[in-house]
Design a protein around this motif. Structure first.
Motif, PDB file in Angstrom:
ATOM      1  N   LEU A 257       0.974  -1.388  -0.008  1.00 34.47           N
ATOM      2  CA  LEU A 257      -0.505   0.195   0.216  1.00 34.47           C
ATOM      3  C   LEU A 257       0.922   1.602  -0.099  1.00 34.47           C
ATOM      4  CD1 LEU A 257      -3.095   1.581   0.737  1.00 34.47           C
ATOM      5  CD2 LEU A 257      -3.050   1.255   2.841  1.00 34.47           C
ATOM      6  N   VAL A 258       1.519   1.055   0.856  1.00 33.03           N
ATOM      7  CA  VAL A 258       2.934   2.117   0.863  1.00 33.03           C
ATOM      8  C   VAL A 258       3.868   2.531  -0.304  1.00 33.03           C
ATOM      9  CG1 VAL A 258       4.793   3.342   1.886  1.00 33.03           C
ATOM     10  CG2 VAL A 258       3.396   2.242   3.194  1.00 33.03           C
ATOM     11  N   GLU A 259       3.638   1.790  -0.988  1.00 29.45           N
ATOM     12  CA  GLU A 259       4.715   1.671  -2.557  1.00 29.45           C
ATOM     13  C   GLU A 259       3.499   2.053  -3.034  1.00 29.45           C
ATOM     14  OE1 GLU A 259       5.967  -2.210  -3.336  1.00 29.45           O
ATOM     15  OE2 GLU A 259       7.506  -2.362  -1.755  1.00 29.45           O
TER      16      GLU A 259
ATOM     17  N   ASN B 295       1.142   5.931  -6.327  1.00 30.80           N
ATOM     18  CA  ASN B 295       0.493   6.917  -7.213  1.00 30.80           C
ATOM     19  C   ASN B 295       0.826   8.848  -6.995  1.00 30.80           C
ATOM     20  OD1 ASN B 295      -1.070   4.955  -7.818  1.00 30.80           O
ATOM     21  ND2 ASN B 295      -2.349   4.983  -5.607  1.00 30.80           N
ATOM     22  N   ALA B 296       1.410   9.169  -5.453  1.00 32.70           N
ATOM     23  CA  ALA B 296       1.601  10.341  -5.809  1.00 32.70           C
ATOM     24  C   ALA B 296       2.933  10.918  -6.218  1.00 32.70           C
ATOM     25  CB  ALA B 296       2.311  10.693  -4.156  1.00 32.70           C
ATOM     26  N   ARG B 297       3.674  10.057  -6.745  1.00 32.19           N
ATOM     27  CA  ARG B 297       4.556  10.415  -8.099  1.00 32.19           C
ATOM     28  C   ARG B 297       4.007  10.456  -9.379  1.00 32.19           C
ATOM     29  NH1 ARG B 297       7.734   6.207  -5.511  1.00 32.19           N
ATOM     30  NH2 ARG B 297       7.475   4.521  -7.136  1.00 32.19           N
TER      31      ARG B 297
ATOM     32  N   LEU C  21       0.875  11.055  -9.551  1.00 30.54           N
ATOM     33  CA  LEU C  21       0.070  12.970  -8.798  1.00 30.54           C
ATOM     34  C   LEU C  21       0.991  13.766  -9.556  1.00 30.54           C
ATOM     35  CD1 LEU C  21      -2.895  13.906  -8.923  1.00 30.54           C
ATOM     36  CD2 LEU C  21      -2.153  13.282  -6.230  1.00 30.54           C
ATOM     37  N   ALA C  22       2.360  13.745  -9.161  1.00 27.08           N
ATOM     38  CA  ALA C  22       2.926  15.125  -9.441  1.00 27.08           C
ATOM     39  C   ALA C  22       3.208  15.396 -10.998  1.00 27.08           C
ATOM     40  CB  ALA C  22       4.098  15.266  -8.376  1.00 27.08           C
ATOM     41  N   GLU C  23       4.012  14.089 -11.696  1.00 27.24           N
ATOM     42  CA  GLU C  23       4.293  14.331 -12.395  1.00 27.24           C
ATOM     43  C   GLU C  23       2.722  14.589 -13.453  1.00 27.24           C
ATOM     44  OE1 GLU C  23       5.512  10.276 -14.266  1.00 27.24           O
ATOM     45  OE2 GLU C  23       7.215  10.539 -13.514  1.00 27.24           O
ATOM     46  N   GLN C  24       1.764  14.547 -13.192  1.00 22.61           N
ATOM     47  CA  GLN C  24       0.235  15.089 -14.318  1.00 22.61           C
ATOM     48  C   GLN C  24       0.234  16.243 -13.548  1.00 22.61           C
ATOM     49  OE1 GLN C  24      -2.269  12.407 -12.948  1.00 22.61           O
ATOM     50  NE2 GLN C  24      -1.666  10.615 -14.244  1.00 22.61           N
ATOM     51  N   ASN C  25       0.492  16.621 -12.688  1.00 17.86           N
ATOM     52  CA  ASN C  25       0.213  18.473 -12.053  1.00 17.86           C
ATOM     53  C   ASN C  25       1.458  18.647 -12.790  1.00 17.86           C
ATOM     54  OD1 ASN C  25      -2.245  17.556 -10.182  1.00 17.86           O
ATOM     55  ND2 ASN C  25      -0.729  17.405  -8.339  1.00 17.86           N
ATOM     56  N   ALA C  26       2.757  18.561 -12.584  1.00 16.85           N
ATOM     57  CA  ALA C  26       3.698  19.283 -13.192  1.00 16.85           C
ATOM     58  C   ALA C  26       3.303  19.488 -14.845  1.00 16.85           C
ATOM     59  CB  ALA C  26       5.105  17.726 -13.214  1.00 16.85           C
ATOM     60  N   ALA C  27       3.634  18.350 -15.534  1.00 17.68           N
ATOM     61  CA  ALA C  27       3.286  18.918 -16.920  1.00 17.68           C
ATOM     62  C   ALA C  27       1.332  19.042 -16.466  1.00 17.68           C
ATOM     63  CB  ALA C  27       2.399  16.593 -17.565  1.00 17.68           C
TER      64      ALA C  27
END
Length: 343
Positions: free
Chosen positions: A229-231, A236-238, A240-246
């Motif tokens: 779950l942590v992985e 998912n966070a990475r 989401l960050a990549e998607q937000n950065a894009a």
């Protein structure tokens, strides 16, 4: 016991339905049967009362086994007098003509006879049997042997007796031997109980171990799933960050393009406005020059009164807004005087 009553030197006997009565009068048989009732003379009567019902005889005797151990036998024999005439001649069943009671103890005699015969057959059998065999299978064998012996005994048939049933109620060794024999069984029972206790405890420990292993396996599985779950949450966070950065890059690029276009449009509008302003200023300057020229021409052609009026109008255009004016007589007099002087 027969019921006897007295009447005028005579006696009346009334027997029970289970009693066989033989009445001899003068040596001759006068009455013979069960449940009789008759009158008799006590001086010449000889009466016997033989029970016709089944009788129960309890026996208790000791016997020695083949391994020299004392054994106590408790038995019960059910017998019946089947030939009252023979029994009355072999055993004294005579009753007192006044009381109806037996003069002797015939049933004790029969009991002693049956006990001696049964004990004889029991002793013969037990003497050939060990204590362990007697305690294990001796009751059945002893019962059959006593029953067979009593059935074949000639003295009983000659006495008019018949054995109905034989029962062995107990077959016990001496107290010390019984305690000694009970000890291995008790020890075995105790060992079985201890073994059952140990097995039950072992089963309980095994179940507790299985439960602990299941709990540990559940905790390990839970920890593994938490790790997954942590992985997954990190991925998912990475993502989401990549998607937000894009998305931010796309928005920034779109904003830059928009601003570039807006700046270009503003520059073009400013250029067009400056050009239009320049043209307007040129036209306005020309119009002002023409107006000034016309104004000068008009002033040159106008008289002094007209010029004075125009000057007042121009002065009035630059005066502040006056809502109300208060004229006093002094002010009005001064103004009128000044107007008359100007003229």
């Amino acid at each position: 016991m027969a019921d006897i009553t007295r009447r005028f030197g005579f006696r009346h006997l009334r027997a029970a339905p289970t009693s066989h009565v033989r009445h001899l009068s003068g040596g001759k048989l006068a009455h013979d049967g069960t449940g009789l009732a008759f009158w008799f003379r006590p001086r010449t009567a000889a009466i016997s009362e033989v029970p016709a019902d089944d009788r129960e005889l309890a026996m208790l005797f000791h016997a020695g086994t083949a391994d020299f151990q004392d054994l106590t036998v408790q038995a019960a024999v059910t017998y019946r007098i089947v030939d009252a005439a023979v029994a009355a001649t072999r055993v004294d069943f005579g009753i007192d003509p006044d009381t109806g009671r037996w003069r002797a103890e015939p049933l004790d005699q029969l009991g002693t006879l049956l006990t001696d015969i049964a004990q004889q057959y029991a002793l013969e059998l037990i003497a050939r049997t060990s204590l362990a065999e007697a305690l294990a299978d001796g009751i059945t064998a002893l019962r059959h042997r006593i029953a067979e012996g009593l059935a074949d005994e000639q003295r009983l048939s000659e006495t008019g007796l018949s054995v109905v049933a034989v029962r062995i109620t107990a077959l016990r060794p001496e107290a010390e031997m019984e305690r000694a024999l009970r000890t291995p069984t008790r020890e075995q029972v105790q060992q079985d109980a201890d073994r059952a206790t140990y097995e039950r405890r072992a089963v309980a420990v095994e179940r507790e171990r299985a439960i602990a292993e299941n709990e540990l396996a559940s905790q390990i599985e839970l920890a593994r799933r938490e790790e997954q779950l942590v992985e997954q949450q990190g991925a998912n966070a990475r993502r989401l960050a990549e998607q937000n950065a894009a998305a931010d890059g796309i928005r920034a690029e779109a904003e830059a393009v928009r601003r570039t276009r807006l700046a270009a449009a503003e520059a073009e509008a400013a250029r067009i406005l400056a050009s239009a302003q320049a043209d307007s200023d040129r036209d306005l300057g020309a119009a002002k020059a023409e107006a000034e020229a016309a104004w000068l021409t008009a002033h040159q052609q106008a008289g002094p009164e007209v010029l004075r009026a125009l000057a007042l109008i121009r002065l009035a255009e630059h005066l502040p807004n006056i809502d109300s004016i208060t004229l006093t007589p002094d002010v009005l007099t001064g103004l009128l005087t000044r107007l008359g002087t100007d003229r």
